[in-house]
Motif scaffolding. Structure first.
Motif, PDB file in Angstrom:
ATOM      1  N   ARG A 117       0.839  -1.201   0.000  1.00 45.36           N
ATOM      2  CA  ARG A 117       0.000   0.000   0.000  1.00 45.36           C
ATOM      3  C   ARG A 117       0.875   1.253   0.000  1.00 45.36           C
ATOM      4  O   ARG A 117       0.668   2.161  -0.807  1.00 45.36           O
ATOM      5  CB  ARG A 117      -0.926  -0.013   1.217  1.00 45.36           C
ATOM      6  CG  ARG A 117      -1.876   1.174   1.284  1.00 45.36           C
ATOM      7  CD  ARG A 117      -2.835   1.076   2.455  1.00 45.36           C
ATOM      8  NE  ARG A 117      -3.908   0.136   2.118  1.00 45.36           N
ATOM      9  CZ  ARG A 117      -4.141  -1.010   2.761  1.00 45.36           C
ATOM     10  NH1 ARG A 117      -3.408  -1.368   3.781  1.00 45.36           N
ATOM     11  NH2 ARG A 117      -5.120  -1.798   2.374  1.00 45.36           N
ATOM     12  N   SER A 118       1.862   1.319   0.879  1.00 46.86           N
ATOM     13  CA  SER A 118       2.692   2.526   0.960  1.00 46.86           C
ATOM     14  C   SER A 118       3.585   2.682  -0.269  1.00 46.86           C
ATOM     15  O   SER A 118       3.967   3.799  -0.604  1.00 46.86           O
ATOM     16  CB  SER A 118       3.508   2.553   2.248  1.00 46.86           C
ATOM     17  OG  SER A 118       4.455   1.523   2.268  1.00 46.86           O
ATOM     18  N   ASP A 119       3.883   1.583  -0.965  1.00 42.08           N
ATOM     19  CA  ASP A 119       4.668   1.664  -2.200  1.00 42.08           C
ATOM     20  C   ASP A 119       3.812   2.071  -3.404  1.00 42.08           C
ATOM     21  O   ASP A 119       4.327   2.201  -4.508  1.00 42.08           O
ATOM     22  CB  ASP A 119       5.348   0.323  -2.501  1.00 42.08           C
ATOM     23  CG  ASP A 119       6.522   0.043  -1.584  1.00 42.08           C
ATOM     24  OD1 ASP A 119       6.920   0.930  -0.788  1.00 42.08           O
ATOM     25  OD2 ASP A 119       7.067  -1.085  -1.657  1.00 42.08           O
ATOM     26  N   GLY A 120       2.507   2.229  -3.199  1.00 42.03           N
ATOM     27  CA  GLY A 120       1.637   2.719  -4.264  1.00 42.03           C
ATOM     28  C   GLY A 120       1.005   1.665  -5.149  1.00 42.03           C
ATOM     29  O   GLY A 120       0.420   1.997  -6.178  1.00 42.03           O
ATOM     30  N   PHE A 121       1.100   0.392  -4.764  1.00 33.62           N
ATOM     31  CA  PHE A 121       0.440  -0.635  -5.563  1.00 33.62           C
ATOM     32  C   PHE A 121      -1.072  -0.490  -5.427  1.00 33.62           C
ATOM     33  O   PHE A 121      -1.584  -0.093  -4.381  1.00 33.62           O
ATOM     34  CB  PHE A 121       0.867  -2.040  -5.110  1.00 33.62           C
ATOM     35  CG  PHE A 121       2.272  -2.391  -5.489  1.00 33.62           C
ATOM     36  CD1 PHE A 121       2.568  -2.829  -6.768  1.00 33.62           C
ATOM     37  CD2 PHE A 121       3.307  -2.268  -4.573  1.00 33.62           C
ATOM     38  CE1 PHE A 121       3.865  -3.147  -7.136  1.00 33.62           C
ATOM     39  CE2 PHE A 121       4.613  -2.583  -4.925  1.00 33.62           C
ATOM     40  CZ  PHE A 121       4.891  -3.027  -6.203  1.00 33.62           C
ATOM     41  N   GLU A 122      -1.791  -0.827  -6.491  1.00 34.35           N
ATOM     42  CA  GLU A 122      -3.246  -0.767  -6.476  1.00 34.35           C
ATOM     43  C   GLU A 122      -3.868  -2.124  -6.153  1.00 34.35           C
ATOM     44  O   GLU A 122      -4.978  -2.188  -5.631  1.00 34.35           O
ATOM     45  CB  GLU A 122      -3.771  -0.267  -7.815  1.00 34.35           C
ATOM     46  CG  GLU A 122      -3.381   1.177  -8.090  1.00 34.35           C
ATOM     47  CD  GLU A 122      -3.948   1.692  -9.401  1.00 34.35           C
ATOM     48  OE1 GLU A 122      -4.871   1.056  -9.955  1.00 34.35           O
ATOM     49  OE2 GLU A 122      -3.461   2.729  -9.871  1.00 34.35           O
ATOM     50  N   TYR A 123      -3.156  -3.195  -6.485  1.00 34.53           N
ATOM     51  CA  TYR A 123      -3.657  -4.547  -6.256  1.00 34.53           C
ATOM     52  C   TYR A 123      -2.528  -5.450  -5.783  1.00 34.53           C
ATOM     53  O   TYR A 123      -1.372  -5.243  -6.128  1.00 34.53           O
ATOM     54  CB  TYR A 123      -4.250  -5.158  -7.541  1.00 34.53           C
ATOM     55  CG  TYR A 123      -5.450  -4.430  -8.053  1.00 34.53           C
ATOM     56  CD1 TYR A 123      -6.715  -4.675  -7.528  1.00 34.53           C
ATOM     57  CD2 TYR A 123      -5.328  -3.481  -9.063  1.00 34.53           C
ATOM     58  CE1 TYR A 123      -7.823  -3.987  -7.997  1.00 34.53           C
ATOM     59  CE2 TYR A 123      -6.430  -2.783  -9.534  1.00 34.53           C
ATOM     60  CZ  TYR A 123      -7.674  -3.047  -9.000  1.00 34.53           C
ATOM     61  OH  TYR A 123      -8.758  -2.360  -9.455  1.00 34.53           O
TER      62      TYR A 123
END
Length: 179
Positions: A117-123
Motif C-alpha cells: 500500500r505505501s509503495d503505491g500498488f493498487e492490487y
C-alpha cells in the motif's frame, strides 16, 4: 516475543533463504500431486536460482521482504515483487511448524500488505495450493478475494491452486474478479 523485520543483513537474508527451503520441503510432505508440482515447477536448481536472486527480485524498488522472529529466532518469511505496473504479487509466505498458531503468518501478511500500500500498488495478487487450507482461510480473512488464474501456468498445476486478489485502492474493497 514476535517481531516482523525487513531483512537487510547477510545473516537475515540467509535466514529467509533457509525458511524458503523449509517451505519447499514442507510442500513435499503434502499429497502426491503437490510433490509432483513442486518437483516440476521448482526443481532444486531452479529454486536455488530463485533464492539467489531474492535481494534484487524482492527488495525495493520492485519488491519487499519480511522475516518473522520469535524470541529473536527466525520462524517465518514472506515477500512480494512487482508483477506488472500497479500490481504486486506476494510469494513464499511461510511459518515453520514450531511457530504455527503464534499469529506470525498474519503479522507477515499485514506487514507485506502495508508495504505494498505505501509503495503505491493498487492490487495484490497471490496463489496457494488447495491443500493449504489454513493459508486460504488467512488470506480470505484479510480481505483477499478468490479470482481466476492471473498468469500462464504449467498444465500440471491446473485445478490445484487457488488465486487471490486484494484491491488497495481506497475507492474499492474488491476488484473485478472471477471465482
Amino acid at each position: 516475543m514476535l517481531s516482523i523485520i525487513k531483512p537487510e543483513t547477510p545473516d537475515q537474508l540467509d535466514a529467509v533463504r533457509r525458511l524458503c527451503w523449509e517451505y519447499r520441503d514442507f510442500l513435499l510432505t503434502l499429497d502426491e500431486r503437490s510433490v509432483q508440482i513442486v518437483q516440476a515447477v521448482y526443481p532444486q536448481e531452479k529454486y536455488a536460482r530463485v533464492l539467489e536472486a531474492i535481494e534484487t527480485d524482492h527488495m525495493p524498488p520492485s519488491g519487499g521482504m519480511r522475516l518473522a522472529l520469535l524470541n529473536e529466532q527466525p520462524i517465518g518469511c514472506g515477500m512480494f515483487h512487482t508483477l506488472e505496473p500497479g500490481v504486486a504479487e506476494i510469494k513464499r509466505v511461510y511459518v515453520n511448524e514450531q511457530a504455527r498458531g503464534t499469529g506470525a503468518g498474519c503479522a507477515i501478511m499485514l506487514s507485506l500488505i502495508e508495504q505494498c500500500r505505501s509503495d503505491g500498488f493498487e492490487y495484490i495478487r497471490m496463489d496457494t495450493g488447495k491443500p493449504l487450507e489454513a493459508a486460504t482461510q488467512l488470506y480470505l480473512s484479510l480481505g483477499f478475494q478468490l479470482r481466476d488464474a492471473y498468469s500462464d501456468l504449467p498444465e500440471i498445476v491446473e485445478g490445484h491452486l487457488l488465486f487471490f486478489e486484494m484491491s488497495l485502492r481506497p475507492d474499492q474493497t474488491g476488484s473485478d474478479t472471477k471465482g
